[in-house]
Design a protein around this motif. Structure first.
Motif, PDB file in Angstrom:
ATOM      1  N   ASP A  80       0.745  -1.244  -0.068  1.00  0.00           N
ATOM      2  CA  ASP A  80       0.267  -0.155  -0.003  1.00  0.00           C
ATOM      3  C   ASP A  80       1.029   1.237   0.041  1.00  0.00           C
ATOM      4  O   ASP A  80       1.797   1.441   0.739  1.00  0.00           O
ATOM      5  CB  ASP A  80      -0.946  -0.148   1.309  1.00  0.00           C
ATOM      6  N   SER A  81       0.632   2.183  -0.830  1.00  0.00           N
ATOM      7  CA  SER A  81       1.211   3.377  -0.926  1.00  0.00           C
ATOM      8  C   SER A  81       0.311   4.298  -1.678  1.00  0.00           C
ATOM      9  O   SER A  81      -0.189   4.156  -2.653  1.00  0.00           O
ATOM     10  CB  SER A  81       2.620   3.335  -1.568  1.00  0.00           C
ATOM     11  N   THR A  82       0.580   5.857  -1.410  1.00  0.00           N
ATOM     12  CA  THR A  82      -0.267   6.803  -1.957  1.00  0.00           C
ATOM     13  C   THR A  82       0.786   7.618  -2.713  1.00  0.00           C
ATOM     14  O   THR A  82       0.474   8.561  -3.371  1.00  0.00           O
ATOM     15  CB  THR A  82      -1.166   7.658  -1.219  1.00  0.00           C
ATOM     16  N   CYS A  89       3.604   9.579   2.616  1.00  0.00           N
ATOM     17  CA  CYS A  89       2.364   9.322   2.761  1.00  0.00           C
ATOM     18  C   CYS A  89       2.210   8.062   3.693  1.00  0.00           C
ATOM     19  O   CYS A  89       1.338   8.112   4.664  1.00  0.00           O
ATOM     20  CB  CYS A  89       1.736   8.432   1.758  1.00  0.00           C
ATOM     21  N   HIS A  90       3.358   7.638   4.456  1.00  0.00           N
ATOM     22  CA  HIS A  90       3.446   6.775   5.675  1.00  0.00           C
ATOM     23  C   HIS A  90       2.389   5.428   5.643  1.00  0.00           C
ATOM     24  O   HIS A  90       1.886   5.258   6.517  1.00  0.00           O
ATOM     25  CB  HIS A  90       2.992   7.626   6.899  1.00  0.00           C
ATOM     26  N   THR A 109       5.056   7.386  12.727  1.00  0.00           N
ATOM     27  CA  THR A 109       3.866   6.251  12.056  1.00  0.00           C
ATOM     28  C   THR A 109       3.483   5.159  13.071  1.00  0.00           C
ATOM     29  O   THR A 109       2.317   4.900  13.200  1.00  0.00           O
ATOM     30  CB  THR A 109       4.351   5.847  10.653  1.00  0.00           C
ATOM     31  N   PHE A 110       4.433   4.886  13.858  1.00  0.00           N
ATOM     32  CA  PHE A 110       4.120   3.683  14.669  1.00  0.00           C
ATOM     33  C   PHE A 110       4.458   3.796  16.040  1.00  0.00           C
ATOM     34  O   PHE A 110       5.117   4.619  16.664  1.00  0.00           O
ATOM     35  CB  PHE A 110       5.059   2.429  14.304  1.00  0.00           C
ATOM     36  N   ARG A 435      -2.586  11.477   9.459  1.00  0.00           N
ATOM     37  CA  ARG A 435      -1.877  10.679  10.454  1.00  0.00           C
ATOM     38  C   ARG A 435      -2.685   9.277  10.510  1.00  0.00           C
ATOM     39  O   ARG A 435      -1.838   8.129  10.451  1.00  0.00           O
ATOM     40  CB  ARG A 435      -2.049  11.342  11.897  1.00  0.00           C
ATOM     41  N   CYS A 436      -4.047   9.345  10.749  1.00  0.00           N
ATOM     42  CA  CYS A 436      -4.608   7.913  10.719  1.00  0.00           C
ATOM     43  C   CYS A 436      -5.385   7.905   9.285  1.00  0.00           C
ATOM     44  O   CYS A 436      -6.416   7.064   9.638  1.00  0.00           O
ATOM     45  CB  CYS A 436      -5.589   7.737  12.035  1.00  0.00           C
TER      46      CYS A 436
END
Length: 659
Positions: A80-82, A89-90, A109-110, A435-436
């Motif tokens: 997954d990526s944008t 994009c994280h 991110t984590f 963020r989410c």
């Protein structure tokens, strides 16, 4: 005004073509695994699926220094990526079997526990030694609008069939096979192509000269044994940057037979058109790979709708594709670079009709694939299709058409004149840079209601009725609109101080907290004692992303209103197009100023109008001609050269509507 090109990182100092020649990588969509090579490292990918039975494993070997994301992408493994693997994009979350250095992007991110468990962003991890990689399920079926506002049309498709019973030739009647057939078709004058001439002698004699002629426009494309006049189909495609929708149509009755949607397989190259254009500029092989990915997406959907509708693909004689200018260029293999740099020039506004087999769609061998014309580099065929479906050139009301996305297209008509433009909204509405944020798939919060003092201060609507995992575009708009309504966000978009929050919204004030140095509002805690880092939150930065997006869009329609000498109150209907527009709360859109401050009954979710336009073009040659007429009737307004754009943009940043 086209989207601004994001900052891109340089790819690793490795030539993909050299790797391909050595047999070390394979393009997406192939099954061959790279063979061993000296000095290579092995990556063992476990690709999870929402159906555990479809979880797959694949080992690849790549040169040291290649990122995990590129290693996967080159070998047909979708992560997954944008942003296309540029670290912005994280979204490219993977779990490694060992701990790797933590970058600042990983830390944002984590949670600490996730970092300890090996979670990292794939685009930031370089493969320096053998590694096992767990890839979470990719959302292949995002929630998408598959129907939309449309009009009734007179059924007159380009695809026609005529069943004829011919007299067999004799020594006294030596008329050629083709002339014999054409003479029996009294209402049309088609031309035969070579495919027909090769089949004609055998088919006529095996069918006792009782055959069905298949005509597309003025071309005789096939002759089929017996009477097949009731088997006449076409497929309408909405080729979106994120989601692709296919609708199988019965051309005899004009009704849909089956519909399906899936994520565009170009997704690993980035979530927006600029990222994909940038990919072709950085890698000479990317254009071919992007074209292959688009064609594979269309072919997979074509096979799916034919299977669901129990239709033989050989009886599908035409496809119509509505996509933006970049998607159209990529599926045709046309260099898109001029679309991404000033002065933003298309190769042509009228893409050629091609054979469906040139796109490997798996339909009738001589099926045609037609494309919608485009108004400009950033008001493409999908918008022309939407205007056709919604009758923007036929309705005498003052109407505003908005297709909200990374690049937002806007059309305004006062009943006589039509003007259009494009605004750089950015990826916020697709969940990018949030963020989410996530796409509109199972687990995404799509509806939010806040009560400042009630027993249930937060009510969430979640796609799939499952545990919330993140926030999609409609949820983002709802969250900000509700926070403005209860007073926790001021007109400038800042979270109010703690003491003010307790006074205005006592039941919600404790949800305002900090992650590091940034204020956030907690929307959902997975457990009672979960930390903010483990929760679904809306951050101050997320609010800013939405502000910039909505300001760009509202500046666009404000300038179009000025162009036609109109005011907000003159608008009689607002059409919110596309999947996002289908699920967006009209009240929330008004409250934050995304659309003009109008009664919500004037705001209509138009749905997948691009797909509806594509269907209309297949059902009626008159409507297809109407799409080309729109090119002459619509005036494109370029925002980037407007001196007042920046002033209007700043004015539109504030949350001043209905707050």
């Amino acid at each position: 005004m086209p989207p601004h090109e994001p900052g891109v990182t340089q790819p690793p100092d490795i030539d993909p073509e050299e790797l391909r020649r050595e047999g070390l990588v394979t393009p997406p969509g192939t099954d061959r695994v790279a063979h061993d090579g000296a000095g290579r490292v092995e990556l063992a990918f476990t690709v999870e699926d929402t159906d555990p039975a479809r979880t797959a494993e694949k080992k690849v070997r790549v040169p040291p220094g290649v990122t995990v994301f590129d290693s996967a992408s080159w070998n047909g493994i979708a992560i997954d990526s944008t942003c296309g693997g540029h670290g912005t994009c994280h979204k490219c979350k993977v779990r490694l079997d060992r701990t790797e250095p933590v970058t600042r992007h990983d830390a944002k991110t984590f949670s600490a526990d996730q970092l300890d468990a090996g979670w990292r962003l794939a685009c930031l991890v370089k493969a320096t030694s053998d590694l096992k990689v767990l890839v979470p399920p990719l959302t292949t079926r995002p929630k998408a609008a598959t129907v939309g506002v449309g009009r009734q049309v007179i059924l007159r498709p380009a695809v026609q069939k005529r069943y004829v019973k011919l007299a067999e030739p004799t020594l006294e009647d030596q008329v050629t096979d083709l002339d014999r057939l054409l003479a029996a078709i009294t209402d049309l004058e088609p031309r035969a192509d070579l495919h027909v001439l090769r089949r004609l002698p055998k088919v006529l004699r095996e069918a006792d000269f009782k055959v069905t002629a298949v005509i597309v426009d003025e071309e005789l494309v096939d002759v089929e044994p017996g009477d097949t006049t009731e088997q006449r189909y076409a497929i309408a495609f909405d080729l979106g940057t994120t989601t692709v929708v296919a609708t199988l149509l019965d051309l005899v009755t004009g009704t849909p037979v089956a519909v399906a949607s899936m994520l565009n397989k170009q997704q690993p190259f980035g979530g927006d058109v600029i990222s994909r254009i940038s990919a072709t500029m950085l890698d000479p092989l990317a254009l071919e790979r992007l074209q292959t990915a688009a064609c594979q997406t269309l072919a997979q959907l074509a096979a799916q709708v034919c299977a669901e509708g129990e239709v033989d693909p050989a009886h599908v004689y035409e496809a119509c594709i509505a996509g933006n200018a970049t998607m159209t260029a990529l599926v045709l293999g046309i260099d898109p670079e001029p679309l991404g740099v000033a002065p933003f020039i298309m190769s042509t506004p009228l893409p050629p009709t091609v054979l469906a087999e040139d796109l490997q769609l798996g339909l009738h061998p001589r099926a045609r694939a037609v494309f919608f014309p485009a108004l400009g580099a950033y008001v493409g065929g999908d918008i022309v299709a939407g205007m056709l479906a919604s009758g923007m050139d036929r309705d005498k009301r003052t109407r505003l058409f908005i297709d909200v996305g990374t690049n937002c297209e806007i059309v305004l008509s006062d009943g006589d004149r039509i003007v259009s433009t494009a605004a750089p909204a950015g990826p916020a509405f697709e969940g990018g840079a949030i963020r989410c944020g996530m796409r509109a798939a199972d687990g995404a919060i799509e509806v939010i209601k806040l009560d400042a003092s009630g027993e249930q201060p937060v009510e969430l609507g979640v796609i799939g009725d499952v545990e919330p995992k993140g926030l999609c575009g409609s949820g983002l708009v709802d969250a900000v609109a509700e926070l403005v309504k209860v007073g926790l966000l001021d007109s400038s978009g800042r979270f109010v101080p703690e003491d003010v929050a307790k006074e205005l919204a006592p039941a919600l004030a404790d949800r305002l907290t900090m992650i590091g140095q940034e204020r956030v509002f907690v929307l959902h805690r997975p457990t009672v004692d979960a930390s903010p880092e483990e929760s679904v939150v809306l951050s101050q930065r997320d609010v800013r992303e939405l502000q910039f997006a909505k300001a760009a869009i509202s500046t666009g329609w404000t300038l179009l209103l000025e162009e036609l000498g109109l005011e907000h109150r003159d608008i009689q209907q607002v059409l919110l197009a596309g999947s996002f527009g289908s699920y967006l709360s009209a009240a929330s859109a008004v409250r934050i100023g995304l659309v003009p401050q109008l009664p919500v009954l004037r705001i209509v979710a138009a749905g997948n109008v691009a797909g509806e336009g594509a269907k209309m073009a297949l059902l009626s040659v008159r409507e297809r001609a109407g799409a080309q007429t729109l090119l002459e009737e619509v005036t494109y307004v370029e925002l980037s050269d407007r001196p007042e754009f920046n002033d209007r943009f700043v004015e539109q940043l504030a949350f001043s509507h209905g707050g």
